[in-house]
Design an enzyme around this catalytic site. Structure first.
Site, PDB file in Angstrom:
ATOM      1  N   GLY A   9       0.825  -1.216   0.000  1.00  0.00           N
ATOM      2  CA  GLY A   9       0.000   0.000   0.000  1.00  0.00           C
ATOM      3  C   GLY A   9       0.853   1.257   0.000  1.00  0.00           C
ATOM      4  O   GLY A   9       0.471   2.279   0.570  1.00  0.00           O
ATOM      5  N   SER A  11       1.703   3.317  -2.463  1.00  0.00           N
ATOM      6  CA  SER A  11       1.571   4.311  -3.546  1.00  0.00           C
ATOM      7  C   SER A  11       1.260   5.703  -3.006  1.00  0.00           C
ATOM      8  O   SER A  11       1.557   6.705  -3.631  1.00  0.00           O
ATOM      9  CB  SER A  11       0.484   3.882  -4.532  1.00  0.00           C
ATOM     10  OG  SER A  11      -0.799   4.031  -3.963  1.00  0.00           O
ATOM     11  N   ARG A  12       0.642   5.736  -1.804  1.00  0.00           N
ATOM     12  CA  ARG A  12       0.217   7.050  -1.277  1.00  0.00           C
ATOM     13  C   ARG A  12       0.168   6.972   0.254  1.00  0.00           C
ATOM     14  O   ARG A  12       0.388   5.909   0.856  1.00  0.00           O
ATOM     15  CB  ARG A  12      -1.153   7.421  -1.833  1.00  0.00           C
ATOM     16  CG  ARG A  12      -2.254   6.532  -1.280  1.00  0.00           C
ATOM     17  CD  ARG A  12      -3.617   6.872  -1.856  1.00  0.00           C
ATOM     18  NE  ARG A  12      -4.668   6.257  -1.052  1.00  0.00           N
ATOM     19  CZ  ARG A  12      -5.928   6.152  -1.410  1.00  0.00           C
ATOM     20  NH1 ARG A  12      -6.304   6.630  -2.580  1.00  0.00           N
ATOM     21  NH2 ARG A  12      -6.826   5.592  -0.611  1.00  0.00           N
ATOM     22  N   ASN A  87       1.582  -2.255   5.535  1.00  0.00           N
ATOM     23  CA  ASN A  87       0.835  -0.998   5.688  1.00  0.00           C
ATOM     24  C   ASN A  87      -0.521  -1.040   4.993  1.00  0.00           C
ATOM     25  O   ASN A  87      -1.450  -0.351   5.415  1.00  0.00           O
ATOM     26  CB  ASN A  87       1.687   0.142   5.128  1.00  0.00           C
ATOM     27  CG  ASN A  87       0.868   1.368   4.820  1.00  0.00           C
ATOM     28  OD1 ASN A  87       0.554   2.158   5.705  1.00  0.00           O
ATOM     29  ND2 ASN A  87       0.469   1.546   3.550  1.00  0.00           N
ATOM     30  N   SER A 146      -3.389   0.382  14.377  1.00  0.00           N
ATOM     31  CA  SER A 146      -4.136   1.631  14.566  1.00  0.00           C
ATOM     32  C   SER A 146      -4.440   1.839  16.043  1.00  0.00           C
ATOM     33  O   SER A 146      -4.481   0.872  16.817  1.00  0.00           O
ATOM     34  CB  SER A 146      -5.463   1.538  13.797  1.00  0.00           C
ATOM     35  OG  SER A 146      -6.327   2.576  14.157  1.00  0.00           O
ATOM     36  N   TYR A 159     -13.320  -2.545  11.489  1.00  0.00           N
ATOM     37  CA  TYR A 159     -11.960  -1.980  11.425  1.00  0.00           C
ATOM     38  C   TYR A 159     -11.216  -2.273  12.728  1.00  0.00           C
ATOM     39  O   TYR A 159     -10.059  -2.695  12.715  1.00  0.00           O
ATOM     40  CB  TYR A 159     -12.051  -0.474  11.162  1.00  0.00           C
ATOM     41  CG  TYR A 159     -10.724   0.204  10.920  1.00  0.00           C
ATOM     42  CD1 TYR A 159     -10.096   0.127   9.677  1.00  0.00           C
ATOM     43  CD2 TYR A 159     -10.099   0.946  11.925  1.00  0.00           C
ATOM     44  CE1 TYR A 159      -8.878   0.761   9.446  1.00  0.00           C
ATOM     45  CE2 TYR A 159      -8.890   1.580  11.703  1.00  0.00           C
ATOM     46  CZ  TYR A 159      -8.276   1.486  10.466  1.00  0.00           C
ATOM     47  OH  TYR A 159      -7.068   2.122  10.251  1.00  0.00           O
ATOM     48  N   ILE A 192      -3.993  10.461  11.155  1.00  0.00           N
ATOM     49  CA  ILE A 192      -2.950  10.838  10.193  1.00  0.00           C
ATOM     50  C   ILE A 192      -3.640  11.415   8.960  1.00  0.00           C
ATOM     51  O   ILE A 192      -4.635  10.849   8.476  1.00  0.00           O
ATOM     52  CB  ILE A 192      -2.088   9.607   9.800  1.00  0.00           C
ATOM     53  CG1 ILE A 192      -1.646   8.796  11.041  1.00  0.00           C
ATOM     54  CG2 ILE A 192      -0.884  10.050   8.964  1.00  0.00           C
ATOM     55  CD1 ILE A 192      -0.791   9.525  12.050  1.00  0.00           C
TER      56      ILE A 192
END
Ligand code: NAD
Length: 255
Positions: A9, A11-12, A87, A146, A159, A192
């Site tokens: 993950g 890319s961003r 991630n 998290s 989640y 974040i």
């Protein structure tokens, strides 16, 4: 020989912050992400501009063939894998009370967050075990969970459950891999500033203003990248299975 870090993950967002930090530490950076390479091209161009050698593959941590092909390709390009940052993760598509939660949403979130972390780690560790110990260890694995591991959100229970599963995986993998000279750590980010939190930006900004977070600002992907970079040094060599809250002090109970 130059070491190689895999960031899922990447890319961003937080993953990209980790890729940049490890790249600046001198690692080759290999990213597996469901986004196409062109989607966040500006980030990859930034890595290039910083002199960081990178490899990108579009694919999912949840799909066995993608994991296997990715590991094969990274080993072919760079010769091995020294660091894995788990991630990749998703939020529920819709926030719904636990009494309304659908099985589809539960499966989607737990699959991407927990199952992806479980089997990506397995695939990378099987590769690490073929490699010799370099310096003080063979490898490092960092799981991004998290604050939701210890904070209830009744409108996104799937989640919380998926991230608590990552805490369990951190413990069991740390135990299993200690004798193999591979250490496992967990980072629990708070709020974040990324695409994931865009939908709740106003809510969290208000909480920051109200003083809910002792360090009264949004966290950044670079904040997480800095801690990942620290775990990859030899400074924590007599530890494994530990976690750190990177949440501006949000975990502190107050009277
Ligand atoms: N932003 C926050 O406040 C926050 C707080 C705590 C934890 N986290 C966790 O940090 C991680 C990164 O979050 P972010 O805020 O950068 O989110 P983001 O949505 O901006 O980035 C997540 C990236 O992971 C990729 N991805 C998702 N599932 C994947 C899969 N199965 N395989 C490969 N790639 C996949 C996405 O395409 C995306 O590029 C997530 O695990 C998230 O749960 C974020």
């Amino acid at each position: 020989m130059k070491k190689t870090a895999v960031i899922t993950g990447g890319s961003r967002g937080i993953g990209y912050g980790c890729a940049k930090a490890l790249g600046l530490d001198g690692y080759n950076v290999a990213i597996l992400d469901i986004n196409a390479e062109a989607d966040y091209r500006e980030n990859l161009d930034e890595l290039t501009g910083l002199g960081i050698d990178w490899y990108y593959m579009q694919g999912s941590t949840v799909i066995r063939e993608d994991r296997e092909r990715f590991v094969e390709n990274v080993v072919e390009k760079y010769g091995g894998i020294d660091v894995l940052v788990n991630n990749a993760g998703v939020a529920p598509k819709v926030r719904q009370d636990i009494l309304e939660m659908t099985e589809e949403s539960f499966d989607y979130v737990v699959s991407n967050n927990t199952k992806g972390t479980m089997f990506m780690t397995q695939a990378v560790v099987l590769q690490m075990l073929k490699q010799p110990v370099k310096g003080l260890r063979r490898g490092v694995i960092i799981n991004i969970s998290s604050s939701s591991v210890t904070t209830s959100s009744t409108n996104r229970a799937e989640y919380c459950v998926s991230k608590a599963g990552i805490t369990a995986l951190t413990m069991v993998y740390a135990d299993r891999l200690a004798a193999e000279d591979i250490q496992v750590y967990e980072i629990r980010p708070g709020v974040i500033d990324t695409d994931m939190t865009k939908v709740v930006h106003k809510k969290y900004s208000d909480l920051i203003e109200q003083g809910v977070f002792p360090i009264a600002r949004w966290g950044t992907p670079d904040d997480i990248g800095g801690a990942v970079s620290a775990f990859c040094t030899d400074k924590f060599i007599y530890s494994t299975g530990n976690y750190i809250d990177l949440d501006g002090g949000f975990h502190i109970k107050k009277l």
